[in-house]
Design a protein around this motif. Structure first.
Motif, short mmCIF file in Angstrom:
data_model
loop_
_atom_site.label_atom_id
_atom_site.label_comp_id
_atom_site.label_asym_id
_atom_site.label_seq_id
_atom_site.Cartn_x
_atom_site.Cartn_y
_atom_site.Cartn_z
N ILE A 1 60.29 38.03 88.93
CA ILE A 1 60.70 36.79 88.26
C ILE A 1 59.70 35.72 88.68
O ILE A 1 59.33 35.64 89.85
CB ILE A 1 62.11 36.32 88.69
N ILE A 2 59.26 34.90 87.73
CA ILE A 2 58.36 33.79 88.06
C ILE A 2 59.16 32.50 88.05
O ILE A 2 59.89 32.21 87.11
CB ILE A 2 57.21 33.68 87.04
N GLN A 3 59.03 31.75 89.13
CA GLN A 3 59.75 30.49 89.23
C GLN A 3 58.88 29.32 88.78
O GLN A 3 57.72 29.21 89.19
CB GLN A 3 60.17 30.28 90.69
N ILE A 4 59.46 28.47 87.92
CA ILE A 4 58.82 27.20 87.58
C ILE A 4 59.54 26.14 88.39
O ILE A 4 60.76 25.95 88.24
CB ILE A 4 58.92 26.88 86.08
N GLY A 5 58.83 25.47 89.25
CA GLY A 5 59.46 24.51 90.15
C GLY A 5 59.84 23.23 89.45
O GLY A 5 59.39 22.94 88.33
N SER A 6 60.65 22.45 90.15
CA SER A 6 61.16 21.19 89.63
C SER A 6 60.03 20.27 89.15
O SER A 6 60.15 19.60 88.13
CB SER A 6 61.93 20.51 90.77
N ARG A 7 58.92 20.25 89.90
CA ARG A 7 57.83 19.34 89.57
C ARG A 7 57.06 19.75 88.31
O ARG A 7 56.26 18.99 87.79
CB ARG A 7 56.85 19.27 90.75
N ASN A 8 57.26 20.98 87.85
CA ASN A 8 56.55 21.42 86.65
C ASN A 8 57.44 21.52 85.42
O ASN A 8 56.97 21.95 84.37
CB ASN A 8 55.86 22.77 86.92
N MET A 9 58.69 21.10 85.54
CA MET A 9 59.57 21.23 84.37
C MET A 9 59.10 20.39 83.19
O MET A 9 59.38 20.70 82.04
CB MET A 9 61.02 20.84 84.73
N PHE A 10 58.37 19.30 83.50
CA PHE A 10 57.87 18.43 82.43
C PHE A 10 56.43 18.78 82.04
O PHE A 10 55.81 18.05 81.28
CB PHE A 10 57.92 16.97 82.86
N ASN A 11 55.90 19.85 82.60
CA ASN A 11 54.51 20.24 82.33
C ASN A 11 54.50 21.16 81.12
O ASN A 11 54.57 22.39 81.23
CB ASN A 11 53.98 20.95 83.60
N TYR A 12 54.40 20.54 79.95
CA TYR A 12 54.64 21.29 78.72
C TYR A 12 53.57 22.33 78.42
O TYR A 12 53.87 23.39 77.86
CB TYR A 12 54.82 20.33 77.54
N SER A 13 52.32 22.08 78.82
CA SER A 13 51.28 23.10 78.63
C SER A 13 51.66 24.37 79.38
O SER A 13 51.53 25.49 78.88
CB SER A 13 49.93 22.61 79.18
N GLN B 1 43.16 10.18 81.67
CA GLN B 1 44.50 9.76 82.06
C GLN B 1 45.35 10.95 82.51
O GLN B 1 45.39 11.97 81.84
CB GLN B 1 45.18 9.09 80.86
N ILE B 2 46.00 10.80 83.66
CA ILE B 2 47.02 11.76 84.09
C ILE B 2 48.36 11.12 83.78
O ILE B 2 48.68 10.05 84.29
CB ILE B 2 46.91 12.08 85.59
N GLY B 3 49.12 11.76 82.92
CA GLY B 3 50.38 11.18 82.47
C GLY B 3 51.47 11.26 83.52
O GLY B 3 51.36 11.99 84.52
N SER B 4 52.53 10.53 83.26
CA SER B 4 53.66 10.44 84.17
C SER B 4 54.22 11.82 84.52
O SER B 4 54.60 12.08 85.65
CB SER B 4 54.74 9.60 83.48
N ARG B 5 54.27 12.71 83.52
CA ARG B 5 54.88 14.04 83.73
C ARG B 5 54.02 14.94 84.61
O ARG B 5 54.47 15.99 85.05
CB ARG B 5 55.12 14.71 82.38
N ASN B 6 52.76 14.58 84.81
CA ASN B 6 51.89 15.41 85.63
C ASN B 6 51.59 14.83 87.01
O ASN B 6 50.82 15.40 87.77
CB ASN B 6 50.57 15.71 84.89
N MET B 7 52.22 13.71 87.33
CA MET B 7 51.92 13.11 88.64
C MET B 7 52.32 14.01 89.80
O MET B 7 51.75 13.93 90.88
CB MET B 7 52.61 11.74 88.80
N PHE B 8 53.31 14.87 89.58
CA PHE B 8 53.76 15.79 90.63
C PHE B 8 53.09 17.17 90.51
O PHE B 8 53.45 18.08 91.24
CB PHE B 8 55.27 15.98 90.56
N ASN B 9 52.14 17.30 89.60
CA ASN B 9 51.48 18.59 89.37
C ASN B 9 50.28 18.68 90.30
O ASN B 9 49.15 18.31 89.94
CB ASN B 9 51.07 18.65 87.89
N TYR B 10 50.52 19.17 91.52
CA TYR B 10 49.51 19.06 92.57
C TYR B 10 48.27 19.90 92.30
O TYR B 10 47.16 19.51 92.68
CB TYR B 10 50.13 19.38 93.93
N SER B 11 48.41 21.04 91.65
CA SER B 11 47.23 21.85 91.31
C SER B 11 46.29 21.04 90.42
O SER B 11 45.07 21.03 90.60
CB SER B 11 47.64 23.11 90.53
N PHE B 12 46.91 20.36 89.47
CA PHE B 12 46.15 19.55 88.53
C PHE B 12 45.46 18.38 89.25
O PHE B 12 44.29 18.08 89.01
CB PHE B 12 47.14 19.04 87.47
N LEU B 13 46.19 17.74 90.15
CA LEU B 13 45.61 16.61 90.89
C LEU B 13 44.39 17.07 91.70
O LEU B 13 43.37 16.36 91.76
CB LEU B 13 46.65 16.00 91.83
#
Lengths: 258, 258, 258, 258
Positions: free
Chosen positions: A112-124, B114-126
């Motif tokens: 199972i792959i987990q999507i963490g809370s911080r990526n729930m809004f990462n639509y890509s 621009q890094i959008g609000s939804r990606n501010m917690f996306n640490y890989s991306f940062l």
């Protein structure tokens, strides 16, 4: 909410090997350490949990940490340890994927792959996960509304993957006595809105060891399809989340008192 | 907060071409439509804004939408239109990047990413953004604490890129009269904590056209290093965020009353 | 929001002696200590503020404290000191009323009666205040929506008292870097929804001394009809709210830089 | 939290007639309509609930309504109907007191006095309640932290009245799918912090009829000492809170499934 949805509330059962999750199937137990720290640690944990009773072994190898200077996980090395522990005990494994760069290797090893809370809004990322043929555990974003969470699941399903398990893990509120505010009403709501299985993570949902047991009982009482609990051989020495991790003995009590 | 930080509060000036952002330099104006919708739309907007007064042209081409069925942006095609509009008017351009897959092409065309609000917690991306040699505009996560926002910036800087502009765009609160709650106290706080320039987005910060002007004035009064404002030739027909977009006339008033 | 309202947005000017509050009248300054602590303290404060420039003298005598064991204010004795200080300097005075039992004596001495944040939802109290012939300053409840605040004012007005001044003092959010999140968008919103004057309290709104000046400027820039600022002769020794109180010198700077 | 507290966590049992609340005593059921609307309505409700199983009859007669133009309750007349219904069925009664002016008459008739969510921060009122010799049900303020709620109870106890029952009724969050976010972790937390009995109100806590049953089960599973549930003979015609009120049949199911 929007009319056009694939997720209409019709019940979906997610299968992981022989395990059936959702509907009237018995609630599943996912347990293990926040982080895989060493081969010994995850092996010991896996065997102990197997004996007490567990359905899926969890272990973080890529860790989303607030600070760039905090322990970021063992990465691929940790994944291999987790895989070995799963193999040695016959337990399916789950781990969080944060970066598409590691998607293939995680998809190959994890059940199972987990999507963490911080990526729930990462639509890509959600779209990519929708193209995988692998069960996904989608944690609720730390400030996601019910509607946003439903639509995040819809992103995955709309791109082809119906094997989604939802996980309530607490939301952010004004009170910081607990790490998060566990929103148990989300369990029956999300089951009705999506038809997907909904499990609860009382470890992140409270951040306090003593609350894991009462909140686990409450989660099952309102119909949760499973629990996800942090367990560590030696919580005070854990590299992350020690204060909310159970010992084996404490986990055994949760298991027994269900 | 943690002691170990590269961002200690010492002032950092970000340069975009001849434009200097931060410190005592005059506040910059970033304006344009939420989404690039057609070549004509972005061209008209660019020329009008140029005449009224603008420093950077904005336009979304990859749109993070809550629903998978909402307009997702024109993608690469939109980026080309935006690039042309920038070239025709001599304005630097900014657009949001959501997916590393498009990083190279966006980094080639855009003057600020621009890094959008939804990606501010996306640490890989940062981390990846930290390896680029390109100014980054980092929006505050919709429920990010001050500390989390500081550390998100620190992720980028720690990986090598000091050209970070912060953007306060409102946080999520219990009241939905406005789309978000614009937290202007974050302007002086983030300037002091990081030394980076801090701009304000009153369009997303309120979600209400009539509030853009008073909140722009308030933002500048408390020391913001710039403003980011949604402007559209015909707001009621905008494909996204029409209710919070200004007409050219309204933008002109904001510009004049600064 | 409801259709039936006395407060329709038509402009209301509140008069306190010769002072006119609201509309295009210049913003008023209300300043003084969180608590009246002694006759000397409030006298010294009153004369200093008078010299620097102030319109109304504030001082708490009944203090709503979270703990029953914290300093609860000097009560009637404090009210007498405040009254004397007002008389000696010719300044109108404002103080908070928490309990109807003291209504008559407070109404007799004070020029404006303050309803604190904790009583905004106390509808019995609002009705009683509506029957007084005395200006009321109604603070926003710490988690009141715009609609609830409008209707709290409507409670007072509906019972006969149109002399209501609204005060934005920050709302409760998930971030505790500041004591509250100052919601400046509420200034133009409440002016439009009610027609009443709206002032801002940056002291409670941020809880941090250094933020009082920038937030005061921002409040005036977006149209606030006044400011309410905590000033103390010796903030580190204040019996309450010392960390957010200004010295006379700091207050002078706020006054000058408006 | 503060060291100096009377409420140290030592268990306190509250007695209402023969009823014992708290500790290992069986959970109590408080049920009845949001508002007493007529003699017939409360009589019918009392007899039906008595038959199904209930420990205390609730009914609002003074209603704290957001709008001054909404139904404000029947007042003293309603209290008399409630009293009669209690007498006819032998059930103890509970009602909310909002205004000290009615304290004597409410204290004379009611077996438990309810302090509503909007008055939890009303410290003058809490002190007065502390001087009564009558059990008090203290609802959590809609945005009260755990610490603030503990100290509100401490206000009552410090003034002499140890007969306090706490009631979790949901807190205000950013998501409005449910009326409030029911914070069940508060049950074991408040029991441990104060030693007082803690009951749960799933009707206000969710605002949605269908959620009352699963949340009641969850509340009992994590150790709640009772439930407070809105029941109405004809919910669609209720003068207040009809959408969250149960029919007698629905209440019977909750009672049976405990």
């Amino acid at each position: 909410m929007m009319d056009k949805r694939i997720l209409t509330g019709e019940q979906i059962i997610v299968e992981v090997g022989n395990l059936k999750i959702g509907g009237n199937h018995p609630p599943i137990y996912i347990a293990g350490p926040c982080s895989v720290e060493s081969k010994e640690q995850i092996m010991e944990t896996a065997f102990q949990l197997k004996e007490i009773g567990v359905d899926v072994l969890r272990g973080g190898v890529f860790k989303p940490r607030t600070s760039p200077y905090a322990f970021q996980g063992l990465g691929i090395e940790g994944l291999e340890y987790l895989k070995e522990a799963g193999k040695a005990t016959g337990l399916p494994i789950i781990t969080e994927l944060m970066d598409e760069k590691y998607m293939d290797v995680v998809a190959e090893h994890a059940d199972i792959i987990q999507i963490g809370s911080r990526n729930m809004f990462n639509y890509s990322f959600l779209k990519t996960m929708g193209r995988l043929d692998k069960p996904i555990l989608l944690k609720r974003g730390m400030c996601a509304t019910i509607e946003e969470w439903v639509l995040a699941a819809e992103y995955i399903v709309a791109h082809g993957n119906k094997n989604v398990i939802l996980c309530e893990r607490g939301i952010r509120s004004y009170d910081h006595y607990t790490r998060n505010t566990l929103d148990l009403a989300a369990v029956p709501i999300m089951q009705k809105e999506t038809g997907l299985p909904v499990i609860v993570d009382p470890s992140h949902g409270t951040g306090i060891r003593e609350l894991v047991k009462p909140m686990s009982k409450a989660a099952l009482a309102c119909g949760a399809n499973g629990l996800m609990i942090e367990v560590h051989p030696n919580p005070p020495c854990a590299l992350s989340d020690g204060h909310q991790s159970l010992t084996f003995e404490e986990y055994e009590q949760v298991r027994r008192d269900k």
